[in-house]
Design a protein around this motif. Structure first.
Motif, mmCIF file in Angstrom:
data_model
loop_
_atom_site.group_PDB
_atom_site.id
_atom_site.type_symbol
_atom_site.label_atom_id
_atom_site.label_comp_id
_atom_site.label_asym_id
_atom_site.label_seq_id
_atom_site.Cartn_x
_atom_site.Cartn_y
_atom_site.Cartn_z
ATOM 1 N N LYS A 64 2.595 -3.845 -29.439
ATOM 2 C CA LYS A 64 3.777 -3.333 -28.747
ATOM 3 C C LYS A 64 3.409 -2.447 -27.565
ATOM 4 O O LYS A 64 2.460 -1.663 -27.642
ATOM 5 N N GLN A 66 5.254 0.486 -25.146
ATOM 6 C CA GLN A 66 6.434 1.368 -25.198
ATOM 7 C C GLN A 66 6.479 2.251 -23.967
ATOM 8 O O GLN A 66 5.444 2.609 -23.417
ATOM 9 N N THR A 124 11.173 -1.563 -27.957
ATOM 10 C CA THR A 124 9.773 -1.740 -27.564
ATOM 11 C C THR A 124 9.595 -3.129 -26.966
ATOM 12 O O THR A 124 10.461 -4.003 -27.110
ATOM 13 N N ASN A 325 5.099 6.363 -28.471
ATOM 14 C CA ASN A 325 6.126 6.431 -27.412
ATOM 15 C C ASN A 325 5.919 7.626 -26.468
ATOM 16 O O ASN A 325 6.799 7.950 -25.664
#
Ligand code: COI
Length: 344
Positions: A64, A66, A124, A325
């Motif tokens: 992912k 972010q 995301t 994040n």
């Protein structure tokens, strides 16, 4: 230009984005891999005789990106995915893709689709690298021609559990993968057989299944798509050790490292479903897609046992999510920023 999704209605589903990245390789050439190119999100031609279609010669990754509060895009431990992609390829007789190039290609894929990376806190951007044997071949055996491709999609949570206090899992008294097989690799075929198993459990009202090991049919292994951790009543956190049936999850490793940094006692050892039911206070699933998902209960032979203590998972998740994040200092050095300036 493809339309952007509604950031407030994201689920774990595919939104087609502007670009995919494709690279062709042939082990009879030097260098094996071409430079790789960005292309519009479109179908690719594949030989009907590709052993990916007949014999499952395909692997994948999941990771992912972010957005931090300042708009920076962060990848999480892409070196770990690059290493696993190489090892999975070797297990499946695919040409290993160089790890540094893997990370560069992930960055290129994210950069080319930067407008699809959700605003901070709204979701995301899930990147899915894949590799398959693309050379036509009839019999079982080694091939020379391969394709590596990467695409991505803005996503929300994997499960729609709503207000419920976590996942309800059905314990399957069967293995997820074969003993001595490809279970530790991210082989496409490891996931194929499980789709029906989890679909049937969902029909019975469960969110997912929990598999036992294939040798003894006793120790917990994984859910359909994640590792698992059990917080025992004595405070120890236990997760199954890496072996032929356990995927070396990046979130799994990070959870172990964060838990230890918090002073928790973590054991990587086989844990029987009987011990989970008798001594488990908390239970959770870890994975890139699942994140750190609270497990509300397991149902074994019709008897449901619930796990009310979410303390360990919540503490670990708070830290991992904050690092991912960009709202928490990355003391582990896990995040890698993506330069958003488009190259010529
Ligand atoms: C991931 O967590 O990235 C996976 O590949 C699991 C898959 C079942 C979505």
């Amino acid at each position: 230009m493809k339309p952007l999704p509604d950031w407030d209605a994201l689920s774990f589903s595919l939104t087609e984005t502007d670009a995919i990245w494709v690279c062709r390789g042939d082990t009879r050439r030097d260098p094996v891999w071409d430079a790789g190119t960005l292309r519009p999100f479109e179908d690719l031609a594949i030989s009907v005789a590709s052993p990916a279609l007949s014999y499952g010669l395909g692997i994948f990754e999941g990771m992912k990106a972010q957005r931090a509060p300042d708009g920076t895009i962060l990848l999480f431990r892409p070196d770990r995915n690059a290493e696993r992609f190489r090892k999975s390829a070797e297990r499946l007789t695919l040409a290993p893709f160089p790890e540094a190039r893997f990370i560069e290609a992930v960055k290129e894929t994210v950069r080319a689709n930067a407008r699809f990376v959700p605003p901070h806190g709204r979701g995301t951007f899930y990147v899915r690298p894949v590799e398959w044997a693309s050379e036509a071949r009839l019999g079982l055996g080694m091939v020379n021609g391969f394709t590596v491709a990467m695409y991505g999609s803005p996503v929300g949570g994997y499960f729609k559990v709503g207000g419920a206090p976590g996942l309800r899992l059905l314990v399957k008294e069967q293995g997820r993968v074969a003993p001595g097989g490809t279970g530790w690799a991210k082989a496409a075929g490891n996931y194929a057989g499980g789709i029906l198993v989890s679909a049937e459990a969902k029909k019975q009202g469960f969110d997912d299944v929990l598999y036992l090991d294939a040798r003894h049919v006793r120790f917990v292994t994984e859910t359909s798509g994640s590792n698992v951790f059990c917080a025992l009543r004595n405070g120890t956190l236990v997760t199954p050790p890496l072996d032929d049936q356990i995927l070396p999850g990046v979130t799994r490793l990070s959870a172990i490292e964060v838990a230890r940094s918090l002073g928790m006692r973590v054991e990587e050892r086989p844990i029987g479903i009987d011990e989970v039911v008798a001594d488990g206070a908390g239970l959770f699933a870890t994975g890139t897609a699942y994140t750190l998902a609270r497990i509300h209960s397991v149902t074994l032979r019709g008897k449901e046992t619930s796990f009310p203590d979410d303390t360990a998972r919540a503490a670990i998740f708070e830290i991992i999510r904050g690092i991912q994040n960009g709202t928490r200092e990355d003391t582990f050095g896990w995040t890698v920023p993506v330069d958003q300036t488009r190259r010529a």
